[in-house]
Design an enzyme around this catalytic site. Structure first.
Site, PDB file in Angstrom:
ATOM      1  N   ASP A  54      26.968 -29.090   9.438  1.00 33.79           N
ATOM      2  CA  ASP A  54      25.872 -28.632  10.309  1.00 33.79           C
ATOM      3  C   ASP A  54      26.407 -27.548  11.234  1.00 33.79           C
ATOM      4  OD1 ASP A  54      23.324 -28.464  11.434  1.00 33.79           O
ATOM      5  OD2 ASP A  54      23.695 -30.053  12.886  1.00 33.79           O
ATOM      6  N   ASP A  99      29.806 -31.923  17.465  1.00 37.55           N
ATOM      7  CA  ASP A  99      28.722 -32.534  16.701  1.00 37.55           C
ATOM      8  C   ASP A  99      29.118 -32.844  15.254  1.00 37.55           C
ATOM      9  OD1 ASP A  99      26.238 -33.546  16.405  1.00 37.55           O
ATOM     10  OD2 ASP A  99      25.150 -31.655  16.596  1.00 37.55           O
TER      11      ASP A  99
END
Ligand SMILES: Nc1ncnc2c1ncn2[C@@H]1O[C@H](COP(=O)(O)OP(=O)(O)OP(=O)(O)O)[C@@H](O)[C@H]1O
Ligand SMILES: [Mg+2]
Length: 255
Positions: free
Chosen positions: A191, A208
């Protein structure tokens, strides 16, 4: 029987009051979004001495909230709490855990989120161990992840997307990081974009890692290519001349 002097009793009451006040502050800080289990988990981490104080919300997203907090030595730390109620999250979480041999798929949704937090922690750990620039992971318990705070005095460092000056040096750091993740940590972020890279003092930090997958994941090539495309697109949009995806991917896969 313990006999206390009146003075001591007053002190005890005062101590209790202080504790209650602290608890109230904590509740206020973490607001009403968290269920009892999450608050209990947070207490446990506080009682363990990992967090000494919760400060403010840094960022409130659909899937998680990130808080600025303090450890017992007054260092800034970041506390990421996954929301156990997010529907979006329920949908997206599944495809990533599914293909990862390190995690067995569980049906219980709450447990799935715990697995997700564990996964982010482990991914940060292996990335950190091979010297990829990420926030240092500190602790994980249930849906709560504690890590190094990237920023200063409770203000998070800007994301790559918010920087006013973009240069090739940042691009090189990112591609180096992707290569190390691939060859040494054997994971793909999956991502990666200007939204998941922070920049402090011209140094990038990749954040993340919940959805990151091992290179054996059946979709690993697609994820790697997508990550690279996102980065290339961002730098080109900002007028930086960077190589084509295929050239980069070839370089990344070279040991
Ligand atoms: N270690 C950290 N130190 C300081 N700030 C952080 C840290 N980790 C995350 N943040 C801040 O919190 C934001 C959200 O973190 P992250 O991207 O990990 O969560 P997310 O669930 O993907 O949230 P979103 O859906 O908003 O992207 C980041 O954009 C960043 O501003
Ligand atoms: Mg994010």
């Amino acid at each position: 029987m313990i006999i206390m002097w009146k003075n001591d009793i007053t002190k005890e009451i005062e101590k209790k009051r202080l504790k209650i006040r602290k608890d109230e502050d904590l509740f206020e800080t973490v607001e009403e979004v968290f269920d009892t289990r999450t608050l209990m988990a947070l207490y446990r981490i506080i009682n363990k001495g990992i967090i000494s104080e919760m400060r403010g919300v840094v960022k409130s997203g659909k899937e998680s909230r990130v808080y600025w907090a303090k450890d017992k030595n007054d260092n800034d730390i970041a506390v990421k709490i996954y929301l156990t109620s997010s529907m979006e999250f329920r949908k997206s979480i599944f495809q990533y855990i599914q293909g990862d041999p390190r995690f067995k798929v569980v049906k219980d949704y709450r447990k799935m989120i715990y697995t997700w937090a564990q996964k982010e922690y482990k991914n940060l750990q292996i990335a950190y161990e091979v010297n990829v620039s990420v926030p240092k992971p500190i602790y994980v318990y249930e849906n709560i992840l504690v890590m190094e705070f990237i920023g200063e005095n409770g203000v998070p460092a800007p994301l790559l997307k918010d920087l006013s000056v973009i240069n090739i040096e940042l691009f090189n750091q990112i591609i180096d990081a992707i290569k190390k993740l691939y060859n040494k940590a054997k994971i793909i972020h999956a991502d990666l974009s200007e939204y998941n890279i922070m920049v402090r003092n011209n140094k990038i930090y990749i954040i993340d890692f919940g959805q990151a997958v091992t290179i054996e994941h059946p979709m690993s090539y697609e994820f790697l290519l997508r990550d690279i495309k996102n980065i290339v697109r961002f730098f080109r949009k900002n007028g930086i001349d960077v190589p084509d995806d295929e050239v980069i991917i070839k370089w990344i896969k070279e040991v």
